[in-house]
Design a protein around this motif. Sequence first.
Motif, PDB file in Angstrom:
ATOM      1  N   TYR A  32      78.568  19.169  14.774  1.00  0.00           N
ATOM      2  CA  TYR A  32      77.918  17.934  15.178  1.00  0.00           C
ATOM      3  C   TYR A  32      78.761  16.714  14.846  1.00  0.00           C
ATOM      4  N   ILE A  33      78.754  15.785  15.761  1.00  0.00           N
ATOM      5  CA  ILE A  33      79.188  14.447  15.383  1.00  0.00           C
ATOM      6  C   ILE A  33      78.036  13.811  14.628  1.00  0.00           C
ATOM      7  N   MET A  34      78.344  12.892  13.733  1.00  0.00           N
ATOM      8  CA  MET A  34      77.314  12.282  12.902  1.00  0.00           C
ATOM      9  C   MET A  34      77.374  10.765  13.067  1.00  0.00           C
ATOM     10  N   GLY A  35      76.222  10.166  13.209  1.00  0.00           N
ATOM     11  CA  GLY A  35      76.175   8.723  13.412  1.00  0.00           C
ATOM     12  C   GLY A  35      75.179   8.050  12.491  1.00  0.00           C
ATOM     13  N   TRP A  36      75.404   6.760  12.293  1.00  0.00           N
ATOM     14  CA  TRP A  36      74.456   5.897  11.603  1.00  0.00           C
ATOM     15  C   TRP A  36      74.015   4.804  12.584  1.00  0.00           C
ATOM     16  N   PHE A  37      72.723   4.598  12.612  1.00  0.00           N
ATOM     17  CA  PHE A  37      72.130   3.545  13.424  1.00  0.00           C
ATOM     18  C   PHE A  37      71.217   2.723  12.530  1.00  0.00           C
ATOM     19  N   ARG A  38      70.812   1.558  13.004  1.00  0.00           N
ATOM     20  CA  ARG A  38      69.873   0.756  12.231  1.00  0.00           C
ATOM     21  C   ARG A  38      68.912   0.041  13.158  1.00  0.00           C
ATOM     22  N   GLN A  39      67.760  -0.273  12.617  1.00  0.00           N
ATOM     23  CA  GLN A  39      66.747  -0.974  13.397  1.00  0.00           C
ATOM     24  C   GLN A  39      66.056  -2.000  12.514  1.00  0.00           C
ATOM     25  N   ALA A  40      66.197  -3.255  12.901  1.00  0.00           N
ATOM     26  CA  ALA A  40      65.531  -4.348  12.207  1.00  0.00           C
ATOM     27  C   ALA A  40      64.176  -4.600  12.867  1.00  0.00           C
ATOM     28  N   PRO A  41      63.253  -5.220  12.151  1.00  0.00           N
ATOM     29  CA  PRO A  41      61.930  -5.486  12.732  1.00  0.00           C
ATOM     30  C   PRO A  41      62.022  -6.283  14.027  1.00  0.00           C
ATOM     31  N   GLY A  42      61.351  -5.804  15.049  1.00  0.00           N
ATOM     32  CA  GLY A  42      61.329  -6.501  16.316  1.00  0.00           C
ATOM     33  C   GLY A  42      62.570  -6.341  17.161  1.00  0.00           C
ATOM     34  N   LYS A  43      63.497  -5.511  16.702  1.00  0.00           N
ATOM     35  CA  LYS A  43      64.752  -5.307  17.455  1.00  0.00           C
ATOM     36  C   LYS A  43      64.918  -3.846  17.832  1.00  0.00           C
ATOM     37  N   THR A 107      75.736   5.707  21.464  1.00  0.00           N
ATOM     38  CA  THR A 107      74.420   5.485  22.045  1.00  0.00           C
ATOM     39  C   THR A 107      73.332   6.038  21.139  1.00  0.00           C
ATOM     40  N   PRO A 108      72.109   5.490  21.225  1.00  0.00           N
ATOM     41  CA  PRO A 108      71.004   6.017  20.424  1.00  0.00           C
ATOM     42  C   PRO A 108      70.339   7.213  21.103  1.00  0.00           C
ATOM     43  N   LYS A 109      71.128   8.122  21.627  1.00  0.00           N
ATOM     44  CA  LYS A 109      70.595   9.268  22.355  1.00  0.00           C
ATOM     45  C   LYS A 109      70.933  10.576  21.669  1.00  0.00           C
ATOM     46  N   TYR A 110      71.151  10.505  20.373  1.00  0.00           N
ATOM     47  CA  TYR A 110      71.458  11.715  19.627  1.00  0.00           C
ATOM     48  C   TYR A 110      70.256  12.661  19.639  1.00  0.00           C
ATOM     49  N   ASP A 111      70.521  13.936  19.482  1.00  0.00           N
ATOM     50  CA  ASP A 111      69.453  14.935  19.526  1.00  0.00           C
ATOM     51  C   ASP A 111      68.613  14.958  18.260  1.00  0.00           C
ATOM     52  N   TYR A 112      69.235  14.729  17.121  1.00  0.00           N
ATOM     53  CA  TYR A 112      68.532  14.905  15.845  1.00  0.00           C
ATOM     54  C   TYR A 112      68.615  13.620  15.016  1.00  0.00           C
ATOM     55  N   TRP A 113      67.491  13.310  14.372  1.00  0.00           N
ATOM     56  CA  TRP A 113      67.376  12.063  13.606  1.00  0.00           C
ATOM     57  C   TRP A 113      66.725  12.308  12.246  1.00  0.00           C
ATOM     58  N   GLY A 114      67.142  11.525  11.270  1.00  0.00           N
ATOM     59  CA  GLY A 114      66.447  11.504   9.999  1.00  0.00           C
ATOM     60  C   GLY A 114      65.280  10.539  10.048  1.00  0.00           C
ATOM     61  N   GLN A 115      64.605  10.416   8.912  1.00  0.00           N
ATOM     62  CA  GLN A 115      63.407   9.586   8.848  1.00  0.00           C
ATOM     63  C   GLN A 115      63.722   8.131   8.550  1.00  0.00           C
ATOM     64  N   GLY A 116      64.941   7.850   8.137  1.00  0.00           N
ATOM     65  CA  GLY A 116      65.368   6.479   7.883  1.00  0.00           C
ATOM     66  C   GLY A 116      65.250   6.083   6.426  1.00  0.00           C
ATOM     67  N   THR A 117      66.080   5.132   6.034  1.00  0.00           N
ATOM     68  CA  THR A 117      66.025   4.574   4.685  1.00  0.00           C
ATOM     69  C   THR A 117      66.170   3.055   4.790  1.00  0.00           C
ATOM     70  N   GLN A 118      65.352   2.337   4.046  1.00  0.00           N
ATOM     71  CA  GLN A 118      65.320   0.884   4.148  1.00  0.00           C
ATOM     72  C   GLN A 118      66.450   0.262   3.340  1.00  0.00           C
ATOM     73  N   VAL A 119      67.153  -0.658   3.969  1.00  0.00           N
ATOM     74  CA  VAL A 119      68.160  -1.473   3.296  1.00  0.00           C
ATOM     75  C   VAL A 119      67.735  -2.928   3.442  1.00  0.00           C
ATOM     76  N   THR A 120      67.602  -3.611   2.325  1.00  0.00           N
ATOM     77  CA  THR A 120      67.214  -5.011   2.330  1.00  0.00           C
ATOM     78  C   THR A 120      68.254  -5.809   1.566  1.00  0.00           C
ATOM     79  N   VAL A 121      68.813  -6.816   2.227  1.00  0.00           N
ATOM     80  CA  VAL A 121      69.843  -7.658   1.623  1.00  0.00           C
ATOM     81  C   VAL A 121      69.261  -9.061   1.460  1.00  0.00           C
ATOM     82  N   SER A 122      69.172  -9.508   0.224  1.00  0.00           N
ATOM     83  CA  SER A 122      68.614 -10.834  -0.044  1.00  0.00           C
ATOM     84  C   SER A 122      69.725 -11.879  -0.097  1.00  0.00           C
ATOM     85  N   SER A 123      69.374 -13.079   0.306  1.00  0.00           N
ATOM     86  CA  SER A 123      70.370 -14.166   0.335  1.00  0.00           C
ATOM     87  C   SER A 123      70.406 -14.915  -0.990  1.00  0.00           C
TER      88      SER A 123
END
Length: 123
Positions: A32-43, A107-123
């Motif tokens: 498998y190729i392995m990818g990282w994607f991210r999703q912010a609220p509303g995006k 592309t976000p068309k991978y066959d298999y996905w994890g459940q996600g982990t939250q990353v929060t960066v404060s200013s």
Amino acid sequence: QVQLVESGGGLVQAGGSLRLSCATSGRTFNSYIMGWFRQAPGKEREFVATIDWSGGIPLYADSVKGRFTISRDNAKKTVYLQMNSLKPEDTAVYYCAADSDWGRARTPKYDYWGQGTQVTVSS
């Protein structure tokens, strides 16, 4: 079939670093190729980085190039995302994904996905 479990997310100040890990199950990790994607609220979910089967070809989104590094350890069946110089705009849920087709690498068309982990960066 492959199962993916992300870890390593959390809260960090701008300029800080985090290392995400994605552990997989199954006997064919190096198929498998392995990818990282991210999703912010509303995006929409967006591409962050991907790496080929052997780990020799990493690709990055322009927004993270020079700050993030993707790597994989086929013996441990794990892919990593080292994130340095984090910015508030990096705040998102980060997902690990697996696929067998390099043509879908960015592309976000991978066959298999994890459940996600939250990353929060404060200013």
